[in-house]
Write an enzyme that holds these catalytic residues in place. Structure first.
Site, PDB file in Angstrom:
ATOM      1  N   TYR A 123       0.854  -1.259  -0.115  1.00  0.00           N
ATOM      2  CA  TYR A 123       0.054   0.052  -0.016  1.00  0.00           C
ATOM      3  C   TYR A 123       0.812   0.808  -0.086  1.00  0.00           C
ATOM      4  CZ  TYR A 123       0.704   0.897   5.009  1.00  0.00           C
ATOM      5  OH  TYR A 123       1.415   1.113   6.096  1.00  0.00           O
ATOM      6  N   CYS A 124       0.166   2.453  -0.243  1.00  0.00           N
ATOM      7  CA  CYS A 124       0.931   3.643  -0.548  1.00  0.00           C
ATOM      8  C   CYS A 124      -0.161   4.611  -0.012  1.00  0.00           C
ATOM      9  CB  CYS A 124       1.399   4.107  -1.477  1.00  0.00           C
ATOM     10  SG  CYS A 124       0.470   3.967  -3.197  1.00  0.00           S
ATOM     11  N   ARG A 125      -0.071   5.754  -0.491  1.00  0.00           N
ATOM     12  CA  ARG A 125      -0.942   7.004  -0.025  1.00  0.00           C
ATOM     13  C   ARG A 125      -2.097   7.045  -0.987  1.00  0.00           C
ATOM     14  NH1 ARG A 125      -1.702  11.688  -2.178  1.00  0.00           N
ATOM     15  NH2 ARG A 125      -0.028  11.747  -3.458  1.00  0.00           N
ATOM     16  N   GLY A 149      -2.405   4.582  -4.215  1.00  0.00           N
ATOM     17  CA  GLY A 149      -2.421   3.429  -4.940  1.00  0.00           C
ATOM     18  C   GLY A 149      -1.437   3.390  -6.154  1.00  0.00           C
ATOM     19  N   ILE A 200      -3.626   3.806   1.590  1.00  0.00           N
ATOM     20  CA  ILE A 200      -3.687   3.807   3.215  1.00  0.00           C
ATOM     21  C   ILE A 200      -5.205   3.808   3.433  1.00  0.00           C
ATOM     22  CG2 ILE A 200      -3.121   5.928   4.029  1.00  0.00           C
ATOM     23  CD1 ILE A 200      -1.554   4.490   6.234  1.00  0.00           C
TER      24      ILE A 200
END
Length: 114
Positions: A76-78, A80, A104
């Protein structure tokens, strides 16, 4: 899906939602949750027990994940975008059980801070 989403969608990873995330974690205690945001973003709040390797460093640190080659990995990231890129890097390096939670914000649980 539109033209741009087709163009940028990672065909090798499974996009998952929060409920699917919870099921994977529940059924496999050896799942790696991989946060591919910057260390600053990670420190501001992350999914409990997540490991942080920024996507820009993933290719050079891929050997650090060799123990997880046959395990489920959730990235995951901020938003996608970086997690999709990370999933692609992992798939190209022989990791076959890669799941993309995307941003996230798709995680509905409590976050940990450093």
């Amino acid at each position: 899906m539109g033209f741009f989403s087709d163009m940028f969608e990672n065909k090798n990873s499974n996009n998952i939602n929060h409920e699917e995330f919870q099921n994977i974690i529940k059924n496999n205690k050896n799942t790696l949750v991989l946060d591919v945001r910057t260390i600053e973003e990670f420190r501001s709040g992350h999914i409990p027990n997540a490991k942080n390797i920024p996507v820009q460093e993933l290719s050079t640190k891929i050997s650090n994940l060799d123990n997880y080659k046959n395990n489920d990995i959730i990235v995951y990231c901020r938003s996608g975008v970086r997690s999709s890129k990370a999933a692609d890097i992992l798939n190209k390096n022989g990791f076959n059980k890669v799941y993309n939670l995307g941003g996230i914000g798709n995680y509905k649980g409590k976050l940990n801070n450093l």
